[in-house]
Structures are given as C-alpha cells and as structure tokens.
Design a protein around this motif. Structure first.
Motif, PDB file in Angstrom:
ATOM      1  N   GLY A 148      26.840  54.709 -13.794  1.00  0.00           N
ATOM      2  CA  GLY A 148      26.147  55.986 -13.871  1.00  0.00           C
ATOM      3  C   GLY A 148      26.316  56.632 -15.224  1.00  0.00           C
TER       4      GLY A 148
ATOM      5  N   ILE B  14      14.199  64.131 -14.215  1.00  0.00           N
ATOM      6  CA  ILE B  14      15.337  63.220 -14.125  1.00  0.00           C
ATOM      7  C   ILE B  14      16.360  63.478 -15.223  1.00  0.00           C
ATOM      8  CG2 ILE B  14      16.021  60.792 -14.323  1.00  0.00           C
ATOM      9  CD1 ILE B  14      13.437  60.061 -12.904  1.00  0.00           C
ATOM     10  N   ASP B  15      15.893  63.616 -16.446  1.00  0.00           N
ATOM     11  CA  ASP B  15      16.820  63.740 -17.581  1.00  0.00           C
ATOM     12  C   ASP B  15      16.880  65.138 -18.182  1.00  0.00           C
ATOM     13  OD1 ASP B  15      18.116  61.371 -17.651  1.00  0.00           O
ATOM     14  OD2 ASP B  15      17.189  60.579 -19.458  1.00  0.00           O
TER      15      ASP B  15
ATOM     16  N   LEU C 115      20.630  61.564  -8.215  1.00  0.00           N
ATOM     17  CA  LEU C 115      20.951  60.312  -8.899  1.00  0.00           C
ATOM     18  C   LEU C 115      22.391  60.306  -9.417  1.00  0.00           C
ATOM     19  CD1 LEU C 115      17.632  59.733 -10.862  1.00  0.00           C
ATOM     20  CD2 LEU C 115      18.532  58.275  -9.024  1.00  0.00           C
ATOM     21  N   SER C 116      22.955  61.482  -9.636  1.00  0.00           N
ATOM     22  CA  SER C 116      24.320  61.562 -10.154  1.00  0.00           C
ATOM     23  C   SER C 116      25.367  61.306  -9.069  1.00  0.00           C
ATOM     24  CB  SER C 116      24.575  62.938 -10.786  1.00  0.00           C
ATOM     25  OG  SER C 116      24.604  63.954  -9.793  1.00  0.00           O
TER      26      SER C 116
ATOM     27  N   GLU D 113      22.555  53.395 -11.403  1.00  0.00           N
ATOM     28  CA  GLU D 113      21.992  54.552 -10.707  1.00  0.00           C
ATOM     29  C   GLU D 113      20.824  54.149  -9.809  1.00  0.00           C
ATOM     30  OE1 GLU D 113      21.306  57.877 -13.320  1.00  0.00           O
ATOM     31  OE2 GLU D 113      23.440  58.101 -13.738  1.00  0.00           O
TER      32      GLU D 113
ATOM     33  N   THR E 193      24.050  62.628 -16.013  1.00  0.00           N
ATOM     34  CA  THR E 193      22.959  62.628 -15.042  1.00  0.00           C
ATOM     35  C   THR E 193      23.180  63.758 -14.041  1.00  0.00           C
ATOM     36  OG1 THR E 193      22.753  60.228 -15.233  1.00  0.00           O
ATOM     37  CG2 THR E 193      21.734  61.252 -13.318  1.00  0.00           C
TER      38      THR E 193
ATOM     39  N   HIS F 294      17.907  48.806 -12.306  1.00  0.00           N
ATOM     40  CA  HIS F 294      18.026  50.222 -12.667  1.00  0.00           C
ATOM     41  C   HIS F 294      17.122  51.058 -11.769  1.00  0.00           C
ATOM     42  CE1 HIS F 294      16.536  53.714 -15.243  1.00  0.00           C
ATOM     43  NE2 HIS F 294      17.816  53.975 -15.066  1.00  0.00           N
ATOM     44  N   SER F 295      17.647  52.156 -11.238  1.00  0.00           N
ATOM     45  CA  SER F 295      16.877  53.140 -10.494  1.00  0.00           C
ATOM     46  C   SER F 295      16.174  52.477  -9.305  1.00  0.00           C
ATOM     47  CB  SER F 295      15.892  53.824 -11.444  1.00  0.00           C
ATOM     48  OG  SER F 295      15.425  55.036 -10.914  1.00  0.00           O
TER      49      SER F 295
ATOM     50  N   ARG G 254      22.534  59.865 -19.703  1.00  0.00           N
ATOM     51  CA  ARG G 254      21.902  60.247 -18.443  1.00  0.00           C
ATOM     52  C   ARG G 254      21.316  59.009 -17.766  1.00  0.00           C
ATOM     53  NH1 ARG G 254      20.683  65.913 -17.665  1.00  0.00           N
ATOM     54  NH2 ARG G 254      21.512  67.183 -19.357  1.00  0.00           N
ATOM     55  N   HIS G 255      20.216  59.194 -17.057  1.00  0.00           N
ATOM     56  CA  HIS G 255      19.711  58.138 -16.181  1.00  0.00           C
ATOM     57  C   HIS G 255      19.346  56.855 -16.930  1.00  0.00           C
ATOM     58  CE1 HIS G 255      18.111  56.487 -12.527  1.00  0.00           C
ATOM     59  NE2 HIS G 255      16.879  56.432 -12.976  1.00  0.00           N
ATOM     60  N   TRP G 256      18.728  56.989 -18.089  1.00  0.00           N
ATOM     61  CA  TRP G 256      18.387  55.804 -18.875  1.00  0.00           C
ATOM     62  C   TRP G 256      19.533  55.510 -19.849  1.00  0.00           C
ATOM     63  CZ3 TRP G 256      14.419  59.146 -17.348  1.00  0.00           C
ATOM     64  CH2 TRP G 256      13.394  58.565 -16.590  1.00  0.00           C
TER      65      TRP G 256
END
Length: 270
Positions: A218, A167-168, A226-227, A119, A222, A94-95, A249-251
């Motif tokens: 994804g 980020i979120d 990152l999107s 992502e 997001t 992740h990330s 979103r990201h998480w």
C-alpha cells in the motif's frame, strides 16, 4: 507487443527480461503500459509479462457488449497463464487487477508460486464488515458512477479528473504527466463496462481460501477505502506479508518505482 489467443480473444501483452515468469495485471483504465515504470528494474531478475485485459488498449472498445465481466477477466487470465511456461508463475496485480489476481489465486492456486497485490480493489461482505448495507455502493463506487455519467455526457476530461482526484486527492489529475493521462484516456470507455461487471465482494471464506504466499502493498498516503482494504485482506490471508511505500499513494509504482521494486524483488526472492 505480442498476443495469446484466450477464450476466443487475442490478449495483448509485453514481455521483457529473462528468468522466472512474473505476470503483471493492470487496474481500472490501465493496460500493459501501466507497469512501464518498473519493467526495467523487475526484468533484471524476472521474465516480466505485462498484460492488457479484454477490451483494454490496444483494443479501442466503445463500451458496447456484455462480456466486460470480472468473471470473464479472471477466466481470461487463467487461460493466459496456462500457456506460460514454466509454471507456477508469480502474479502481480494493482487495484482492480489485484482483485482479479486474488480470484485467480482462489480458483487456481496450482498455477501460482507467489502473488503480489498492490492495493487490490473491491468491497467486503458482511462477514468482513458488519456495517455493509447490501446494494448500497461504496464511496469509491459512487465516484466511479459519477465518472461513468460524465463519459455518457461526452465529458471525458471531467470523468478522468473526477476518477483520478477521487483516488489520489484533489489536483492529482492535473499533476499527471502526459503519458499516463493518455493511457487513461485510451481506456475510458471500459468504465461503462465496469458498471455491470458483477464483481463479487470479498468474504471471510474467500480470504481463508488463499494458500499461495502473498504480499500486500500500500501507499502510505493513500486515503479512503483503498488505504484500509489491503490491510484487512492481509490480516485474513494466512502468512501474508505487507509493505508500505512511503510518500506514495494508489499508483505507488509510478510515484516511487525504486521503492516499489525493492519490496517486490525481496518478496519474490524469499
């Protein structure tokens, strides 16, 4: 918790379930606890091995030293997987952890059966984005640098709020539950190392080199680089599959663990 000795370092990990090995790699400010929301569902069919990278919890690092490097984390993960049987393993990141997994797939495809990138973080070079200005940090990198300065100033809560909200979305830090907040606090000084980690940007040649079956995931909500980054990565990896987690979103594996596990299990079983 267990450890495996890799490159002179005791790398901590959690292992749950039985079946084919699925090694899971956290992102910035994470550790082996990152994957707690999905350990149960994924471990029904897999031997899930969630790692903590060098200098992350349970180590309490003070940010001093010069071995917090992207290349070091990639080398550590390779050495870790080399000690896992049977091989090839499945690998999920992740990330920032997704970037590490990408580099492992690039360097040691013989160790891997399938790869899941949620992502993945990083930047593109001019071969993927002609608008890139060498030496100019991306908006996300600039946000991280702002958090780094807050850490140096002793404003830990401000650093974390700036990072998570960047980020979120605004207010995201305030909405986080106590457990994920504590995980991020436990790893805050790794941000100091990330400034000088020497992360290379993705290139077109890097993308074309990936031959391992790959899934890019994804969150539908997001925003920012990152999107779009995971979609560009997917576009240039031959045969890559994609999945979007609605209302996340990201998480995304925290926000919709059931939906996340469904797409991962289907990909690994295909």
């Amino acid at each position: 918790m267990q450890t495996i000795r890799v490159n002179g370092y005791d790398m901590a990990y959690l292992e749950v379930g039985q079946g084919h090995p699925l090694v899971c790699v956290h992102g910035t400010l994470g550790d082996f606890r990152t994957w707690f929301p999905v350990l149960g569902p994924l471990s029904k069919k897999h031997r899930v091995i969630s790692v903590s990278l060098r200098h992350f919890y349970p180590e309490h690092w003070n940010g001093v030293g010069d071995n917090y490097r992207m290349a070091q984390h990639v080398a550590d993960l390779i050495a870790f997987i080399e000690q896992i049987d049977p091989k090839p393993v499945d690998l999920m990141g992740h990330s920032r952890g997704g970037h590490i997994c990408f580099r492992v797939a690039q360097q040691r495809p013989d160790l891997l059966r399938k790869v899941v990138l949620a992502e993945p973080g990083g930047d593109f070079d001019a071969s993927l984005d002609p608008a890139v200005v060498p030496g100019q940090p991306s908006a996300l990198a600039a946000r991280i640098l702002k958090s780094v300065q807050k850490v140096r100033d002793g404003d830990i809560e401000g650093a974390l709020q700036n990072f998570v909200d960047g980020i979120d979305g605004e207010g995201a830090w305030g909405r986080l539950a106590a457990a994920p907040k504590q995980q991020l606090r436990d790893n805050i000084y790794t941000l100091l190392g990330q400034v000088h980690e020497a992360r290379k940007p993705y290139s077109m040649a890097d993308m074309l080199a990936i031959k391992t079956p790959t899934l890019l995931i994804g969150g539908a909500d997001t925003t920012g680089s990152l999107s779009t980054m995971w979609r560009v990565v997917a576009k240039h990896i031959a045969g890559a599959k994609t999945a979007v987690i609605p209302n996340a979103r990201h998480w995304m594996f925290e926000q919709d663990p059931e939906g996340y596990c469904k797409v991962v299990r289907e990909f690994l079983a295909s």
